[in-house]
Structure formats: C-alpha cells, structure tokens
Write an enzyme that holds these catalytic residues in place. Structure first.
Site, PDB file in Angstrom:
ATOM      1  N   GLU A   1       4.074 -10.501  15.100  1.00 18.19           N
ATOM      2  CA  GLU A   1       3.456 -10.995  16.331  1.00 18.19           C
ATOM      3  C   GLU A   1       3.927 -12.440  16.576  1.00 18.19           C
ATOM      4  O   GLU A   1       4.334 -12.794  17.677  1.00 18.19           O
ATOM      5  CB  GLU A   1       1.936 -10.929  16.188  1.00 18.19           C
ATOM      6  CG  GLU A   1       1.196 -11.125  17.496  1.00 18.19           C
ATOM      7  CD  GLU A   1      -0.320 -11.045  17.293  1.00 18.19           C
ATOM      8  OE1 GLU A   1      -1.028 -11.095  18.307  1.00 18.19           O
ATOM      9  OE2 GLU A   1      -0.766 -10.956  16.139  1.00 18.19           O
TER      10      GLU A   1
ATOM     11  N   ARG B   1       0.814  -1.213   0.000  1.00 14.53           N
ATOM     12  CA  ARG B   1       0.000   0.000   0.000  1.00 14.53           C
ATOM     13  C   ARG B   1       0.852   1.270   0.000  1.00 14.53           C
ATOM     14  O   ARG B   1       0.385   2.328  -0.402  1.00 14.53           O
ATOM     15  CB  ARG B   1      -1.022  -0.032   1.144  1.00 14.53           C
ATOM     16  CG  ARG B   1      -2.108  -1.085   0.893  1.00 14.53           C
ATOM     17  CD  ARG B   1      -3.172  -1.121   1.975  1.00 14.53           C
ATOM     18  NE  ARG B   1      -2.674  -1.662   3.215  1.00 14.53           N
ATOM     19  CZ  ARG B   1      -2.797  -2.925   3.608  1.00 14.53           C
ATOM     20  NH1 ARG B   1      -3.417  -3.803   2.840  1.00 14.53           N
ATOM     21  NH2 ARG B   1      -2.299  -3.312   4.755  1.00 14.53           N
TER      22      ARG B   1
END
Lengths: 182, 182
Positions: free
Chosen positions: B106, B69
C-alpha cells in the site's frame, strides 16, 4: 539426547541433506540450512516421522512452533499426533491479545509472543524449532508456556549445536534432537 | 474458484474456526486470524485434507509457501502429496544464493526471495498462503517461480477477501480457496 542416531538408518539421509552455508548471517558463522532437507520429500518425511514416533500416544496436547522455521516442522507433527499447533512469534505479528517474553541476543534483546487462550493450564506441550544454538529462544518459549500453566514435556529440534551449550540453558527440561553439528 | 463449499460439510467448521480481529494491524482492517483454526485439531486436519484431495495425483512436484503463515499450511500438503517444500521469504532470511522479486505494498515496496536451485525448469508448482487479499504477494511468488521455468499450476489459500480483487491480479493463474470472507 539425540535420536537413536547411531542406529536409525534414516538419520544419515537427513543429516546429509542439511546444507552448511559459511559466513551467514555474518562472518565466522556456519549456518545450518534446512531448506535443502525440505527439497527431499523422503528425508523431510523421515524427519517428521522420527518426531511423530517419539511423541505419538504421549498425551501431548500442544505443539508450539517458533517462528519461522518451527512453523515448518511443528504443524506436520501436531497434525499426526492430534495436538493443537500454537505459533510463537516475533512482536506485533499475532493479532489478538498476547503474552510476551523477552530474551537476550548476542547484542541486545528480542521478544517472543503467544496468543492468550491458545494454551490452557494442564496442557502437555512440545516446543519445536529447526535448531538449538544458545537456547535463548527455546528458553523464552518454555517460559511463555509455563506462565500459562502448561507442562513443557520436551523441546525438540532437528539440529543441535552442542558447542553452544543450549541444552544446559533449558533448566532441566529434556531436549531431543536428530542431528548434532560441531 | 472456491471449493464446493455448499456441499462439503467440512468447510463450515473451518470457516467458523477462523477468528476476525477488528482494527489489526491498523484501524479499519478486519484481520482474518487463522491461529484459532490451528487450535481445532479436526478443522486443521480437514483444511489440509481438502487441499491434499485436490492436488494428490496431479504430478505436483513443488509446494511453495509464502512466509510465514504459508509455512504452516504448505509443508503438510507437500508431505502428503510427495512434493518438495520451498519457502518464499522476506529479504535476507535465506542463507544461500537467492533470486528476488519486488512487489508493491500500500505504501512502498517489499521483496520476496527464493533459493537458487530449489526448483528446476519444468516442475509443476502450487503456491500456498493463508490468505489472498490484493494478490500482490502471490503475484511476486508466481513471478519468482516462472522466472526459473516452473509451471505454476494453481495458487491455494485458506481465505480469500474477494472485495480486494486479488483473483483478477493473478491473471491466468487459477486460484483455489476454502473460505471467502466479505
């Protein structure tokens, strides 16, 4: 059809900034690397200008860019001509409701997705990618747009590899490129 | 710092054009979807203008955009301020010689790559992505550029998720965002 490539003086600069990387992603492939074009602000601007000059004032309401290098060329064009930019993505990247179109790779299949509601019936669309090889991805992109009732006006790429005959795969849709590479 | 969002009238429309998708990519995550912003031609134009107004005339020679993006917002900014655009990519996408920087997710790690030779020591760079969450990706991008002697002037994103404290992770690097989402 290629851009006024024999006449427009900007084409030579654009072509010379594209770097060919041999044996990527695998042996025998001469990869057309546009990242070096992006390092030359004038050549990058000329690239976008050539597309904008062609599409401005043609009532194009959608520029659909194919992930990921279509995301580099599509938005500047969309912004200049006042069109929406619609990203066409690999599976599972778009967060909302999508429609999918499967297409063939050399080995196996892949899928292109578009958000539902991004494009409306009657929208006049361009499909943008950095390069057309076999035309499989562009074909899938066109199908996605047509399935929701958009009119694909043209497919547009910086580079064409004409030996791979992608142009023929576009079902009669017009293709516009700036540079051909044999 | 966020933009002068109490004053700039363009910010409200940009913020309202961003769609929040619950439970994507997994339960509990409220995903900030910028694709709806790209469908609003004026709001997309305003987004780019706000960045360009900030960075024009500041001797920025490099705009580095984080895949994918960041590829949507970076190039229009680069074109408007006369800078190079440098894509920062996932592994094995860039065809030439690269340098890599690993960063934590994560669960597990990922890698970001940049072409060798794209930037020169002493250049002044911006890093662009659509959103900053934990800041891990931006830190990796900063490290890649600093490893080759580039001065990272600022990181710029459309959206910040302040609760994830990404800004602190950037250390002494300034962060500029248009919209803060809590």
């Amino acid at each position: 059809m290629s851009a006024y490539r024999e006449k427009d003086p900007r084409i030579h600069g654009i072509q010379s900034r594209i770097r060919v990387v041999p044996n990527f992603p695998k042996p025998g492939i001469m990869f057309q690397d546009i990242t070096t074009l992006l390092l030359d602000p004038k050549a990058f601007k000329d690239t976008v200008d050539l597309f904008v000059e062609r599409y401005r004032g043609k009532n194009i309401s959608v520029v659909a860019g194919i992930e990921a290098r279509g995301f580099i060329f599509g938005p500047p064009i969309a912004l200049e001509i006042g069109a929406k930019f619609v990203p066409l993505r690999k599976p599972k990247k778009l967060p909302g409701k999508v429609i999918s179109e499967e297409y063939e790779l050399e080995y196996g299949r892949d899928c292109l997705e578009m958000h539902l509601g991004a494009v409306e019936p009657g929208d006049r669309a361009l499909v943008v990618d950095d390069l057309i090889a076999t035309g499989g991805t562009l074909c899938a992109a066109m199908k996605l747009l047509e399935r929701v009732g958009a009119d694909v006006v043209e497919c547009t790429c910086v580079i064409e590899l004409p030996d791979l005959k992608g142009r023929e795969r576009l079902n009669g849709k017009a293709l516009y490129v700036l540079v051909e590479s044999h | 710092m966020a933009s002068q969002d109490e004053q700039d009238p363009r910010i409200a429309k940009i913020s309202s054009a961003i769609r929040v998708i619950p439970n994507f990519p997994k339960p509990g995550i409220m995903f900030q979807d910028i694709t709806t912003l790209l469908l609003d031609t004026k709001a997309f134009r305003d987004t780019i203008d706000l960045f360009v107004e900030r960075y024009r005339g500041k001797d920025i020679s490099v705009v580095a955009g984080v895949e994918a993006r960041g590829f949507i917002f970076g190039p229009p900014i680069a074109l408007a301020i006369g800078a190079k655009f440098v894509p920062m990519r996932k592994p094995n996408k860039l065809p030439g010689e690269v340098i890599s920087e690993e960063y934590s997710l994560e669960y597990g790690t990922d890698k970001m790559e940049m072409h060798v030779g794209a930037v020169q020591a002493g250049e002044r760079a911006l890093i662009i992505d659509d959103l900053i969450a934990t800041g891990g990706t931006l830190v990796a991008a900063i490290r890649l550029l600093e490893r080759v002697g580039v001065h990272v002037v600022e990181c710029a994103c459309v959206i910040e998720l302040p609760e994830l404290k990404g800004r602190e992770r950037l250390g002494d690097k300034p962060l500029f965002v248009l919209v803060s989402s809590t």
